[in-house]
Design a protein around this motif. Structure first.
Motif, mmCIF file in Angstrom:
data_model
loop_
_atom_site.group_PDB
_atom_site.id
_atom_site.type_symbol
_atom_site.label_atom_id
_atom_site.label_comp_id
_atom_site.label_asym_id
_atom_site.label_seq_id
_atom_site.Cartn_x
_atom_site.Cartn_y
_atom_site.Cartn_z
ATOM 1 N N PHE A 99 0.824 -1.209 0.000
ATOM 2 C CA PHE A 99 0.000 0.000 0.000
ATOM 3 C C PHE A 99 0.863 1.267 0.000
ATOM 4 O O PHE A 99 0.600 2.214 -0.734
ATOM 5 C CB PHE A 99 -0.945 0.015 1.209
ATOM 6 N N TRP A 152 3.839 1.691 -1.025
ATOM 7 C CA TRP A 152 4.548 1.853 -2.296
ATOM 8 C C TRP A 152 3.605 2.446 -3.360
ATOM 9 O O TRP A 152 3.987 3.347 -4.099
ATOM 10 C CB TRP A 152 5.118 0.490 -2.732
ATOM 11 N N ILE A 153 2.358 1.945 -3.373
ATOM 12 C CA ILE A 153 1.377 2.493 -4.325
ATOM 13 C C ILE A 153 1.074 3.956 -3.994
ATOM 14 O O ILE A 153 1.033 4.816 -4.873
ATOM 15 C CB ILE A 153 0.082 1.655 -4.327
ATOM 16 N N PHE A 154 0.879 4.233 -2.697
ATOM 17 C CA PHE A 154 0.615 5.628 -2.292
ATOM 18 C C PHE A 154 1.754 6.547 -2.721
ATOM 19 O O PHE A 154 1.537 7.675 -3.141
ATOM 20 C CB PHE A 154 0.434 5.717 -0.774
ATOM 21 N N GLN A 207 3.704 6.231 -5.305
ATOM 22 C CA GLN A 207 3.620 6.516 -6.747
ATOM 23 C C GLN A 207 2.545 7.574 -7.011
ATOM 24 O O GLN A 207 2.751 8.511 -7.776
ATOM 25 C CB GLN A 207 3.256 5.252 -7.553
ATOM 26 N N LEU A 208 1.395 7.399 -6.332
ATOM 27 C CA LEU A 208 0.277 8.313 -6.565
ATOM 28 C C LEU A 208 0.607 9.734 -6.107
ATOM 29 O O LEU A 208 0.437 10.698 -6.856
ATOM 30 C CB LEU A 208 -0.974 7.801 -5.829
ATOM 31 N N TRP A 209 1.098 9.850 -4.867
ATOM 32 C CA TRP A 209 1.287 11.187 -4.308
ATOM 33 C C TRP A 209 2.527 11.879 -4.871
ATOM 34 O O TRP A 209 2.542 13.103 -5.014
ATOM 35 C CB TRP A 209 1.310 11.135 -2.776
ATOM 36 N N VAL A 266 -4.042 13.215 -12.746
ATOM 37 C CA VAL A 266 -2.758 12.691 -12.285
ATOM 38 C C VAL A 266 -2.223 11.735 -13.352
ATOM 39 O O VAL A 266 -2.947 10.850 -13.812
ATOM 40 C CB VAL A 266 -2.874 12.016 -10.883
ATOM 41 N N PHE A 268 -3.529 -3.047 -7.026
ATOM 42 C CA PHE A 268 -2.824 -2.489 -8.187
ATOM 43 C C PHE A 268 -3.794 -2.222 -9.346
ATOM 44 O O PHE A 268 -3.616 -1.266 -10.098
ATOM 45 C CB PHE A 268 -1.722 -3.438 -8.668
ATOM 46 N N LEU A 275 0.932 5.497 -13.332
ATOM 47 C CA LEU A 275 1.679 5.840 -12.119
ATOM 48 C C LEU A 275 2.930 4.979 -11.988
ATOM 49 O O LEU A 275 3.885 5.337 -11.321
ATOM 50 C CB LEU A 275 0.813 5.598 -10.874
ATOM 51 N N PHE A 276 2.886 3.815 -12.622
ATOM 52 C CA PHE A 276 3.965 2.845 -12.417
ATOM 53 C C PHE A 276 4.906 2.837 -13.612
ATOM 54 O O PHE A 276 4.470 2.805 -14.759
ATOM 55 C CB PHE A 276 3.376 1.450 -12.178
#
Lengths: 261, 261
Positions: free
Chosen positions: A32, A34-36, A38-40, B54, B185, B192-193
């Motif tokens: 989670f 790590w995903i956050f 990327q998003l932020w 985004v 994911f 984002l990735f």
């Protein structure tokens, strides 16, 4: 209180016996976070600024780390209680020399604290690697106190949902909706600071914010005035919800019919 | 093939009738899940209200992505609900029942459980598609096709990770982590990735094929997009069937006597 302390410490010991499982479960927070990140990171980059609504990227990530820790460490008390109601095993618990709700609170707190240790460790390692060191450690004892009070408010809600099984039998839908209340209005997925002002005012008045947003926001910007406001709100909501769940429990017991066994 | 399809429809019909037997619970699960999904999606509404876009993604793109993932996941858990419990069935010897019957073991096992809440996901998925603003008949046909691909890849992934139980015994924890990672994911913008993360989302955890790629296919038809989805579905399904039957050779049980209700 001695017996509830014994129940709590027994549960702590039980859970720590499976430390490997707890460590494996805490891997979720790594995904989670790590995903956050990327998003932020993409969001802050797109906005071309270091600070959004008073929060830097580093503060946002540490905020989300604590918010995730609170959510991921929560035991599924509503499920435990509703199963006991549905399969009738509640009958065996009611004749024991303890209060049913305090028993579940002691067990739940043991579960919460053990999971919290592992989630905090995994979450802190990944957050540190992604955005640098954590906020001022002098605020941590206050945050811990706020987390515990927040958990007690959450316990009242989840116990209430579990007891709803006396009326509706199936409580999954209530569980999901409550969880989403915490995700959105509690500020787990996005800090309330990023909400439009009207929605933020509503969210901050609700108990969900005192469970997640309050402790997490205090963590990234600790100060005594913020803590005092949070504490006052938590005590009020805990009193109100404690009363509701106690009344609901008494009412539920009056509906219970035990046919031998 | 025709025989198996008739069998499959008979099982689904029996599942539906069985779920409808407890009508109030069924309706509460379906309605609860629609509400649950809608509340979760509020995160993106609040997010895009503040940030507009985004990594090139805007709110309608998220409606489409969420619609595909919700409908694919919901359809999968409604029609092949046991995919979530496969590792438990292996570890606790529950495959005996299916092995003794003259039907394909994997298909029979997967289809014998339905998840009522999955139907709520499907309904929400369709609503989300309409809210994305793609209001043409061919876009809707692509949405239905994309949902089928998304479901196939998701269920195949579940079968793959849950089949690890043939080698590892109790692997529920690992399976849960992999499933959570896949769903998490899948509901975030793929842009984002980057780099190795993107590679993982197309291979090891093929979340891109459950969310972003079918969503892109719905938005704009390209033969390349269709070929990617067909290819990924064939590869994942073949791999899942191969690994399951390979693992089945290692299956042992204590000949537990079970009754399938």
């Amino acid at each position: 209180m001695k017996k509830y302390w014994a129940i709590f410490t027994t549960q702590l010991t039980n859970r720590l016996a499976y430390a490997g499982d707890l460590a494996a479960q805490s891997l979720s927070i790594v995904i989670f976070m790590w995903i956050f990140m990327q998003l932020w990171r993409a969001t802050y980059r797109a906005m071309g600024t270091d600070e959004i609504s008073g929060l830097t990227l580093r503060q946002t990530l540490w905020y989300l780390m604590l918010a995730e820790t609170i959510i991921l460490s929560k035991p599924r008390i509503s499920r435990t209680i509703s199963e006991a109601v549905k399969d009738g095993s509640i009958a065996y618990m009611l004749n024991k020399p303890y209060n049913f709700l305090l028993y579940h609170m002691s067990v739940g707190l043991g579960d919460y604290l053990t999971a919290m240790i592992f989630n905090l460790l995994s979450g802190s390692i990944i957050a540190w690697l992604l955005v640098g060191p954590p906020p001022d450690p002098r605020g941590w004892p206050l945050v811990l106190a706020a987390m515990l009070l927040g958990w007690l408010i959450d316990f009242c809600f989840t116990a209430l949902i579990g007891l709803a099984a006396f009326v509706t039998e199936e409580v999954s839908a209530f569980e999901w909706i409550y969880q989403k209340m915490l995700f959105i209005l509690g500020g787990m997925l996005i800090p309330l600071d990023f909400f439009p002002q009207w929605l933020r005012s509503i969210a901050q008045a609700l108990p969900f914010a005192y469970t997640i947003y309050g402790p997490a926001r205090l963590f990234v910007e600790p100060d005594l005035a913020r803590f005092a406001t949070l504490l006052a709100g938590q005590i009020i909501w805990l009193g109100a919800m404690g009363l509701v769940v106690t009344l609901m429990f008494r009412r539920s017991i009056s509906w219970l019919t035990i046919n031998g066994g | 093939m025709k025989r198996e399809l008739i069998f499959l429809f008979a099982v689904w019909k029996a599942n539906l009738l069985s779920a409808m037997e407890y009508r109030a619970a069924f309706i509460s699960q379906v309605a609860g899940m629609i509400l649950n999904d809608a509340m979760y999606f509020l995160f993106w509404v609040i997010f895009f209200n503040k940030f507009e876009q985004v990594s090139g993604w805007q709110l309608p793109d998220m409606f489409l992505l969420f619609g595909i993932v919700a409908a694919g996941f919901g359809l999968g858990t409604s029609l092949f609900g046991n995919a979530m419990q496969l590792s438990d069935a292996v570890a606790t010897g529950k495959l005996d029942y299916y092995l003794a019957l003259p039907r394909p073991v994997l298909l029979h096992l997967l289809a014998t459980r339905t998840n009522a809440s999955g139907m709520g996901d499907v309904i929400y998925g369709v609503m989300s598609f309409f809210l994305a603003g793609q209001l043409t008949l061919d876009a809707f046909a692509r949405f239905l096709l994309g949902t089928l691909f998304s479901m196939t890849i998701f269920i195949s992934f579940l079968v793959l990770v849950q089949s690890l139980a043939f080698w590892m015994g109790h692997s529920q924890l690992l399976s849960n982590q992999a499933t959570n990672a896949m769903i998490t994911f899948a509901v975030y913008p793929i842009t984002l990735f980057e780099g190795s993360a993107r590679f993982i989302l197309f291979t090891l955890i093929p979340a891109a094929f459950v969310g972003a790629i079918p969503a892109e296919f719905v938005r704009t038809f390209t033969w390349g997009g269709l070929a990617q989805l067909v290819g990924a579905s064939v590869v994942m399904l073949s791999l899942a069937v191969f690994v399951f039957y390979r693992g089945l050779r290692r299956y042992e049980s204590g000949s537990a006597i079970q009754i399938q209700l």
